[in-house]
Design a protein around this motif. Sequence first.
Motif, PDB file in Angstrom:
ATOM      1  N   ASP A   1      -2.628   0.273  -3.973  1.00 35.14           N
ATOM      2  CA  ASP A   1      -3.209  -0.144  -5.471  1.00 35.14           C
ATOM      3  C   ASP A   1      -4.722  -0.413  -5.177  1.00 35.14           C
ATOM      4  OD1 ASP A   1      -0.889  -0.048  -6.755  1.00 35.14           O
ATOM      5  OD2 ASP A   1      -0.526  -2.193  -6.281  1.00 35.14           O
ATOM      6  N   ILE A   2      -5.279  -0.666  -3.999  1.00 32.31           N
ATOM      7  CA  ILE A   2      -6.667  -0.988  -3.831  1.00 32.31           C
ATOM      8  C   ILE A   2      -7.272   0.366  -3.817  1.00 32.31           C
ATOM      9  CG2 ILE A   2      -8.342  -1.697  -2.060  1.00 32.31           C
ATOM     10  CD1 ILE A   2      -6.283  -3.699  -1.071  1.00 32.31           C
ATOM     11  N   LYS A   3      -6.676   1.159  -3.287  1.00 27.67           N
ATOM     12  CA  LYS A   3      -7.314   2.575  -3.235  1.00 27.67           C
ATOM     13  C   LYS A   3      -7.507   3.061  -4.512  1.00 27.67           C
ATOM     14  CE  LYS A   3      -4.667   6.189  -1.942  1.00 27.67           C
ATOM     15  NZ  LYS A   3      -3.971   7.146  -1.436  1.00 27.67           N
ATOM     16  N   LYS A   4      -6.385   2.928  -5.548  1.00 28.34           N
ATOM     17  CA  LYS A   4      -6.601   3.351  -6.897  1.00 28.34           C
ATOM     18  C   LYS A   4      -7.777   2.778  -7.654  1.00 28.34           C
ATOM     19  CE  LYS A   4      -1.585   4.153  -7.057  1.00 28.34           C
ATOM     20  NZ  LYS A   4      -0.279   3.712  -7.609  1.00 28.34           N
ATOM     21  N   MET A   5      -7.777   1.292  -7.096  1.00 26.95           N
ATOM     22  CA  MET A   5      -8.860   0.738  -7.954  1.00 26.95           C
ATOM     23  C   MET A   5     -10.254   1.235  -7.640  1.00 26.95           C
ATOM     24  SD  MET A   5      -7.520  -3.146  -8.170  1.00 26.95           S
ATOM     25  CE  MET A   5      -7.557  -3.550  -6.414  1.00 26.95           C
ATOM     26  N   GLU A   6     -10.350   1.257  -6.361  1.00 22.71           N
ATOM     27  CA  GLU A   6     -11.490   1.873  -5.697  1.00 22.71           C
ATOM     28  C   GLU A   6     -12.051   3.379  -6.622  1.00 22.71           C
ATOM     29  OE1 GLU A   6     -11.226   1.735  -1.626  1.00 22.71           O
ATOM     30  OE2 GLU A   6     -11.959  -0.581  -1.578  1.00 22.71           O
ATOM     31  N   LYS A   7     -11.096   3.873  -6.435  1.00 24.69           N
ATOM     32  CA  LYS A   7     -11.268   5.476  -7.260  1.00 24.69           C
ATOM     33  C   LYS A   7     -11.697   5.218  -8.551  1.00 24.69           C
ATOM     34  CE  LYS A   7      -8.078   8.364  -4.589  1.00 24.69           C
ATOM     35  NZ  LYS A   7      -7.011   9.258  -4.556  1.00 24.69           N
ATOM     36  N   SER A   8     -11.077   4.192  -9.320  1.00 22.33           N
ATOM     37  CA  SER A   8     -11.659   3.978 -10.693  1.00 22.33           C
ATOM     38  C   SER A   8     -12.836   2.932 -10.893  1.00 22.33           C
ATOM     39  CB  SER A   8     -10.455   3.169 -11.246  1.00 22.33           C
ATOM     40  OG  SER A   8      -9.081   3.709 -11.317  1.00 22.33           O
TER      41      SER A   8
ATOM     42  N   LEU B   1      -5.962   6.034   9.185  1.00 24.51           N
ATOM     43  CA  LEU B   1      -5.084   6.750   7.998  1.00 24.51           C
ATOM     44  C   LEU B   1      -3.913   5.417   7.811  1.00 24.51           C
ATOM     45  CD1 LEU B   1      -4.803  10.324   8.485  1.00 24.51           C
ATOM     46  CD2 LEU B   1      -6.007   9.136   6.511  1.00 24.51           C
ATOM     47  N   VAL B   2      -3.330   5.222   8.873  1.00 30.09           N
ATOM     48  CA  VAL B   2      -2.177   4.019   8.716  1.00 30.09           C
ATOM     49  C   VAL B   2      -2.404   2.787   7.693  1.00 30.09           C
ATOM     50  CG1 VAL B   2      -0.741   2.326   9.998  1.00 30.09           C
ATOM     51  CG2 VAL B   2      -0.903   4.655  10.756  1.00 30.09           C
ATOM     52  N   ASP B   3      -3.685   2.264   7.960  1.00 28.96           N
ATOM     53  CA  ASP B   3      -4.228   1.196   7.071  1.00 28.96           C
ATOM     54  C   ASP B   3      -4.598   1.666   5.673  1.00 28.96           C
ATOM     55  OD1 ASP B   3      -3.975  -0.611   9.100  1.00 28.96           O
ATOM     56  OD2 ASP B   3      -5.770  -0.254   9.860  1.00 28.96           O
ATOM     57  N   PHE B   4      -5.315   3.156   5.753  1.00 26.89           N
ATOM     58  CA  PHE B   4      -5.779   3.486   4.340  1.00 26.89           C
ATOM     59  C   PHE B   4      -4.610   3.895   3.350  1.00 26.89           C
ATOM     60  CE2 PHE B   4      -7.544   6.493   1.855  1.00 26.89           C
ATOM     61  CZ  PHE B   4      -8.666   5.959   1.261  1.00 26.89           C
TER      62      PHE B   4
ATOM     63  N   VAL C   1      10.339  13.621   9.959  1.00 30.83           N
ATOM     64  CA  VAL C   1      10.563  12.053   9.584  1.00 30.83           C
ATOM     65  C   VAL C   1      10.386  11.180  10.757  1.00 30.83           C
ATOM     66  CG1 VAL C   1      12.292  10.608   8.630  1.00 30.83           C
ATOM     67  CG2 VAL C   1      11.974  12.847   7.710  1.00 30.83           C
ATOM     68  N   SER C   2      11.024  11.661  11.960  1.00 32.97           N
ATOM     69  CA  SER C   2      10.871  10.711  12.908  1.00 32.97           C
ATOM     70  C   SER C   2       9.524  10.728  13.493  1.00 32.97           C
ATOM     71  CB  SER C   2      11.757  11.255  14.144  1.00 32.97           C
ATOM     72  OG  SER C   2      11.770  10.084  15.371  1.00 32.97           O
ATOM     73  N   ALA C   3       8.686  11.862  13.592  1.00 32.63           N
ATOM     74  CA  ALA C   3       7.215  11.822  14.116  1.00 32.63           C
ATOM     75  C   ALA C   3       6.349  10.756  13.155  1.00 32.63           C
ATOM     76  CB  ALA C   3       6.705  13.004  14.287  1.00 32.63           C
ATOM     77  N   HIS C   4       6.471  10.854  11.893  1.00 31.03           N
ATOM     78  CA  HIS C   4       5.759  10.198  10.804  1.00 31.03           C
ATOM     79  C   HIS C   4       6.051   8.596  11.078  1.00 31.03           C
ATOM     80  CE1 HIS C   4       5.266   8.426   6.898  1.00 31.03           C
ATOM     81  NE2 HIS C   4       4.316   8.630   7.343  1.00 31.03           N
ATOM     82  N   ARG C   5       7.519   8.389  11.011  1.00 26.34           N
ATOM     83  CA  ARG C   5       7.602   6.915  11.145  1.00 26.34           C
ATOM     84  C   ARG C   5       7.441   6.243  12.537  1.00 26.34           C
ATOM     85  NH1 ARG C   5      11.104   4.244   8.081  1.00 26.34           N
ATOM     86  NH2 ARG C   5      12.025   3.360   9.765  1.00 26.34           N
ATOM     87  N   LYS C   6       7.395   7.040  13.569  1.00 24.09           N
ATOM     88  CA  LYS C   6       6.873   6.587  14.897  1.00 24.09           C
ATOM     89  C   LYS C   6       5.389   6.546  14.911  1.00 24.09           C
ATOM     90  CE  LYS C   6      10.776   8.371  17.679  1.00 24.09           C
ATOM     91  NZ  LYS C   6      11.145   9.485  18.767  1.00 24.09           N
ATOM     92  N   ILE C   7       4.592   7.156  14.299  1.00 27.99           N
ATOM     93  CA  ILE C   7       3.106   6.733  14.281  1.00 27.99           C
ATOM     94  C   ILE C   7       2.974   5.556  13.453  1.00 27.99           C
ATOM     95  CG2 ILE C   7       1.129   7.650  13.199  1.00 27.99           C
ATOM     96  CD1 ILE C   7       2.135  10.570  13.921  1.00 27.99           C
ATOM     97  N   LEU C   8       3.594   5.538  12.123  1.00 31.92           N
ATOM     98  CA  LEU C   8       3.291   4.367  11.270  1.00 31.92           C
ATOM     99  C   LEU C   8       3.737   3.159  11.938  1.00 31.92           C
ATOM    100  CD1 LEU C   8       2.560   3.590   8.443  1.00 31.92           C
ATOM    101  CD2 LEU C   8       5.028   3.830   7.961  1.00 31.92           C
TER     102      LEU C   8
END
Length: 278
Positions: A5-12, A163-166, A193-200
């Motif tokens: 939501d914060i990212k969307k607000m900043e874009k606007s 990216l995990v934070d952003f 799916v597993s790779a993404h979830r482990k990074i996150l």
Amino acid sequence: YMLSDIKKMEKSGFSLNEFDEARKQMLAPLENILKTLRICKKEKSIDKLYKEIEHIESIINDDFEDGFDIFGGDDEFTSFFDDDDWDEEDEVERIPVKNPKFPIGSSVKIKNDLFFYEDIEWNLCDEQGRVMDVFQDGSEIIYEIALDSKALKEMPSDLLDYLVDFDPEFNLVKTNSSRLKKSKPRDAKAQAVSAHRKILHTRIWNYLGVNEKQKMEHILLKKSTMSDIENWDAALAEFFKFPLTLTTCTSFPLPPNTDVQITGLEDYRLEEGHQFHF
């Protein structure tokens, strides 16, 4: 979701600093009421409280009327704040595409320069993934690609921390067919799916203490190909031995401090979390 939501607000064109100023303005009348209440307590009279409330109401009414004048009346004021008028990426209606060039589930390779964001120097050219969705945005057909496990493992660690934070859905990339070409899969969908979830989940809990972070990883990565909700379901089902007695802490649907016989877990609800049968 909050970060998104914060990212969307900043874009606007909005920023959190503006909301901080608005918060101060909203708290000011409440602080004045608190000061007045202290005076009333000393004087053992609430006359000043009535006057302060009347003063605040007059200010609010004046500001509200000025707001209507600025936007040209009721209709324009309402229209300005209508959610439908905001051009947010996620609000765009996704019109399905019949017989797309690259079907959903097929593997594709990015054949041209493609960056996550303008200020992130990570080129996805030659990386691969799977088509997760195909939709029409205006006159353009957009492909949503989930990067495969090899592409995710090749991403620099310092970039992933950011990216995990952003944007936790950093594994999804949107582009058009001109940047894609058909390819052979380099892994199974479950591996991606597993790779993404482990990074996150090995990064998103870094703000917690060591023990708490390890507990969250243990729960949410016990089955790395399952969703967060599915992992929580499994963890809670293992932790709670039904039937058992729990005590309520809110006033709905039962009064607080009421002992309740729980017979099992109910479906997860986005607005309320996990529910129990009783």
